[in-house]
Write an enzyme that holds these catalytic residues in place. Sequence first.
Site, PDB file in Angstrom:
ATOM      1  N   SER A 173     -32.553 -12.118  41.679  1.00 35.60           N
ATOM      2  CA  SER A 173     -31.506 -12.520  42.634  1.00 35.60           C
ATOM      3  C   SER A 173     -31.651 -14.028  43.140  1.00 35.60           C
ATOM      4  O   SER A 173     -32.702 -14.594  42.661  1.00 35.60           O
ATOM      5  CB  SER A 173     -32.018 -11.978  43.857  1.00 35.60           C
ATOM      6  N   TYR A 206     -38.220  -9.541  49.929  1.00 37.11           N
ATOM      7  CA  TYR A 206     -37.575  -9.564  49.482  1.00 37.11           C
ATOM      8  C   TYR A 206     -37.324 -10.224  48.280  1.00 37.11           C
ATOM      9  O   TYR A 206     -37.687  -9.764  46.980  1.00 37.11           O
ATOM     10  CB  TYR A 206     -35.766  -9.772  49.985  1.00 37.11           C
TER      11      TYR A 206
END
Length: 244
Positions: A139, A153
């Site tokens: 990401s 995350y």
Amino acid sequence: MLDGQVALVTGGSRGIGAAIARRLAAEGADVAITYHRAAERANAVVAEIKAAGARGLAIPAEATDAAALTQAVELTVSTLGRLDILVNNAGIAPYGPLEDVTLADVDRTLAIHTRASFVLAQAAARHLTEGGRIVNIGSSLAERVTSPGWTLYSTSKSALIGLTKGLARDLGPRGITANLVHPGSTDTEMNPADGPDAAAERAHTALDRYCDPDDIAATVAHLAGPGARNITGTSITVDAGTTA
Ligand code: NDP
């Protein structure tokens, strides 16, 4: 370009994983996908893979279940005959105030993003041969955290940088590459381009737009193909300039 090759894409029932599965099939690969709950949608993606003239296979494999992941690799090899490309894509998006994150959230997120990618790479490495490919999906938040609420995350995704570099060194002597693709805001059910946070996310991009899952799939396909034979241990960010 990928004729005769076999790929395994985790989380291939929808979103980015489904786009990757379709793209690899369009390039000639046979493709197995894993899913968590969405059996019907996984079967629909397999139908599209078959319509493209490739063989396809949908495998239920909860990403926290290491045995199920190893079995998914073995089932791919026993059904489709070999394994050339592993794409570690399955993921979740835990988000919220730091003080609300529980130990269970930490364990589940690290299991799905980090441990599962490690387990699958290890299992795949037993079958990959010269020219084999591992592509991890990270990401852009592993590189630049643009707003609060993403600590867990981004922790789980930045661990994939170390995993990818280690794999590149461990498997390089066998002619196998390992790379990491960092999507930015991409229009899926996880992060719809018309969702409540979309305007703010788009404002962080240089190009003032979301990515489409096909944008991520195109980069994965390049890394899986012969033109990327000397790309390994690195990260490619596909984020419309969020980290620029
Ligand atoms: P989606 O929510 O659209 O799809 C998630 C996929 O992962 C589904 O196939 C789902 O299966 C599978 N999955 C989820 N949890 C599990 C689990 N516990 N075990 C097995 N499979 C599971 O997400 P995206 O396509 O948007 O995301 C794909 C990857 O890209 C993720 O790793 C995500 O972190 C990353 N990413 C996404 C971005 C975005 O903006 N969309 C940005 C940056 C990175 P099922 O359908 O059965 O539930």
